[in-house]
Motif scaffolding. Structure first.
Motif, PDB file in Angstrom:
ATOM      1  N   CYS A  27       0.824  -1.212   0.000  1.00  0.00           N
ATOM      2  CA  CYS A  27       0.000   0.000   0.000  1.00  0.00           C
ATOM      3  C   CYS A  27       0.858   1.261   0.000  1.00  0.00           C
ATOM      4  O   CYS A  27       0.554   2.212  -0.696  1.00  0.00           O
ATOM      5  CB  CYS A  27      -0.926   0.022   1.198  1.00  0.00           C
ATOM      6  SG  CYS A  27      -2.220  -1.227   1.113  1.00  0.00           S
ATOM      7  N   ASP A  30       2.720   1.040  -3.790  1.00  0.00           N
ATOM      8  CA  ASP A  30       1.956   0.883  -5.017  1.00  0.00           C
ATOM      9  C   ASP A  30       0.797   1.859  -5.158  1.00  0.00           C
ATOM     10  O   ASP A  30       0.546   2.351  -6.255  1.00  0.00           O
ATOM     11  CB  ASP A  30       1.444  -0.547  -5.140  1.00  0.00           C
ATOM     12  CG  ASP A  30       2.583  -1.533  -5.327  1.00  0.00           C
ATOM     13  OD1 ASP A  30       3.658  -1.096  -5.781  1.00  0.00           O
ATOM     14  OD2 ASP A  30       2.403  -2.720  -5.021  1.00  0.00           O
ATOM     15  N   VAL A  31       0.090   2.142  -4.103  1.00  0.00           N
ATOM     16  CA  VAL A  31      -1.082   3.011  -4.214  1.00  0.00           C
ATOM     17  C   VAL A  31      -0.694   4.423  -4.667  1.00  0.00           C
ATOM     18  O   VAL A  31      -1.292   4.949  -5.604  1.00  0.00           O
ATOM     19  CB  VAL A  31      -1.901   3.013  -2.907  1.00  0.00           C
ATOM     20  CG1 VAL A  31      -2.985   4.067  -2.941  1.00  0.00           C
ATOM     21  CG2 VAL A  31      -2.489   1.636  -2.658  1.00  0.00           C
ATOM     22  N   PRO A  32       0.298   5.072  -4.062  1.00  0.00           N
ATOM     23  CA  PRO A  32       0.668   6.413  -4.563  1.00  0.00           C
ATOM     24  C   PRO A  32       1.188   6.382  -6.004  1.00  0.00           C
ATOM     25  O   PRO A  32       0.871   7.275  -6.783  1.00  0.00           O
ATOM     26  CB  PRO A  32       1.764   6.872  -3.603  1.00  0.00           C
ATOM     27  CG  PRO A  32       1.559   6.077  -2.375  1.00  0.00           C
ATOM     28  CD  PRO A  32       1.014   4.758  -2.823  1.00  0.00           C
ATOM     29  N   MET A  34       0.352   4.193  -8.341  1.00  0.00           N
ATOM     30  CA  MET A  34      -0.805   3.961  -9.215  1.00  0.00           C
ATOM     31  C   MET A  34      -1.652   5.223  -9.338  1.00  0.00           C
ATOM     32  O   MET A  34      -2.130   5.551 -10.429  1.00  0.00           O
ATOM     33  CB  MET A  34      -1.642   2.798  -8.690  1.00  0.00           C
ATOM     34  CG  MET A  34      -0.971   1.455  -8.885  1.00  0.00           C
ATOM     35  SD  MET A  34      -1.780   0.048  -8.084  1.00  0.00           S
ATOM     36  CE  MET A  34      -3.477   0.250  -8.467  1.00  0.00           C
ATOM     37  N   LEU A  35      -1.826   5.947  -8.247  1.00  0.00           N
ATOM     38  CA  LEU A  35      -2.597   7.182  -8.277  1.00  0.00           C
ATOM     39  C   LEU A  35      -1.915   8.227  -9.161  1.00  0.00           C
ATOM     40  O   LEU A  35      -2.573   8.875  -9.978  1.00  0.00           O
ATOM     41  CB  LEU A  35      -2.781   7.718  -6.855  1.00  0.00           C
ATOM     42  CG  LEU A  35      -3.639   8.967  -6.715  1.00  0.00           C
ATOM     43  CD1 LEU A  35      -5.065   8.694  -7.192  1.00  0.00           C
ATOM     44  CD2 LEU A  35      -3.655   9.424  -5.274  1.00  0.00           C
ATOM     45  N   ALA A  36      -0.608   8.386  -9.008  1.00  0.00           N
ATOM     46  CA  ALA A  36       0.134   9.328  -9.851  1.00  0.00           C
ATOM     47  C   ALA A  36       0.055   8.919 -11.312  1.00  0.00           C
ATOM     48  O   ALA A  36      -0.109   9.766 -12.200  1.00  0.00           O
ATOM     49  CB  ALA A  36       1.593   9.408  -9.393  1.00  0.00           C
ATOM     50  N   PHE A  38      -2.373   7.181 -12.761  1.00  0.00           N
ATOM     51  CA  PHE A  38      -3.736   7.430 -13.228  1.00  0.00           C
ATOM     52  C   PHE A  38      -3.935   8.909 -13.539  1.00  0.00           C
ATOM     53  O   PHE A  38      -4.511   9.264 -14.566  1.00  0.00           O
ATOM     54  CB  PHE A  38      -4.757   6.976 -12.182  1.00  0.00           C
ATOM     55  CG  PHE A  38      -6.153   7.411 -12.504  1.00  0.00           C
ATOM     56  CD1 PHE A  38      -6.878   6.767 -13.497  1.00  0.00           C
ATOM     57  CD2 PHE A  38      -6.729   8.478 -11.832  1.00  0.00           C
ATOM     58  CE1 PHE A  38      -8.169   7.180 -13.810  1.00  0.00           C
ATOM     59  CE2 PHE A  38      -8.013   8.892 -12.133  1.00  0.00           C
ATOM     60  CZ  PHE A  38      -8.734   8.236 -13.128  1.00  0.00           C
ATOM     61  N   ILE A  39      -3.481   9.795 -12.661  1.00  0.00           N
ATOM     62  CA  ILE A  39      -3.630  11.235 -12.883  1.00  0.00           C
ATOM     63  C   ILE A  39      -2.875  11.658 -14.135  1.00  0.00           C
ATOM     64  O   ILE A  39      -3.393  12.423 -14.958  1.00  0.00           O
ATOM     65  CB  ILE A  39      -3.176  12.029 -11.637  1.00  0.00           C
ATOM     66  CG1 ILE A  39      -4.170  11.795 -10.502  1.00  0.00           C
ATOM     67  CG2 ILE A  39      -3.050  13.517 -11.945  1.00  0.00           C
ATOM     68  CD1 ILE A  39      -3.724  12.338  -9.169  1.00  0.00           C
TER      69      ILE A  39
END
Length: 163
Positions: A27, A30-32, A34-36, A38-39
């Motif tokens: 978390c 990978d989450v940050p 993946m978020l970056a 996606f943006i």
């Protein structure tokens, strides 16, 4: 590919430090990322009101130059555009960044003009630009990061020696 490489590098770093957060490692990493990602994809695809474009041709250098990534705001009306605003519009192959140099309003009808040519000692040539051509209004730039996308587009089109 960049996501997986960055995730692996950060994961290796955390493994070396033997963090006590082993269960949260995925978390935290990978989450940050993946978020970056996606943006970034949403911005370059034009999914939002803002669109990130690679500038191949600019008539407003040095404010915006070839190779810059320009952030433009897409949801704009002709009446909101002012003289001096920098706009992105559809050129022959790419987006072109230019400055609005004149605006004429007749009731509901708004005409916007860009400078197409600077003649020494003569009057400038103006070209009317329609709202159908305008993609958006320039907000800010990120210097020189769009060259890989420009080179890729030129390679695909076969015009590497023109730029």
């Amino acid at each position: 590919m960049i996501f997986f490489y960055a995730s692996r590098m950060i994961g290796d770093f955390l493994n070396e430090k033997e963090s006590k957060l082993n269960g949260l490692k995925i978390c935290l990493v990978d989450v940050p990322l993946m978020l970056a990602g996606f943006i970034f994809v949403a911005l370059i695809s034009g999914l939002f009101s803002y669109h990130l474009i690679g500038v191949n041709t600019s008539a407003v250098g040095p404010k915006v130059e070839r190779g810059d990534a320009a952030m433009i705001f897409k949801n704009i009306k002709a009446k909101d555009i002012k003289v001096g605003d920098i706009v992105a519009y559809n050129g022959t192959h790419d987006y072109i960044i230019d400055k609005i140099v004149d605006k004429k309003e007749d009731g509901k009808d708004v005409k916007l003009y860009i400078r197409t040519e600077i003649n020494e000692g003569a009057e400038d040539t103006l070209r009317e630009i329609t709202m159908d051509e305008i993609v958006g209004v320039y907000k800010f730039r990120i210097k020189k990061i769009a060259f890989p996308s420009i080179w890729f587009r030129e390679f695909i089109r076969g015009d590497l020696n023109e730029g």
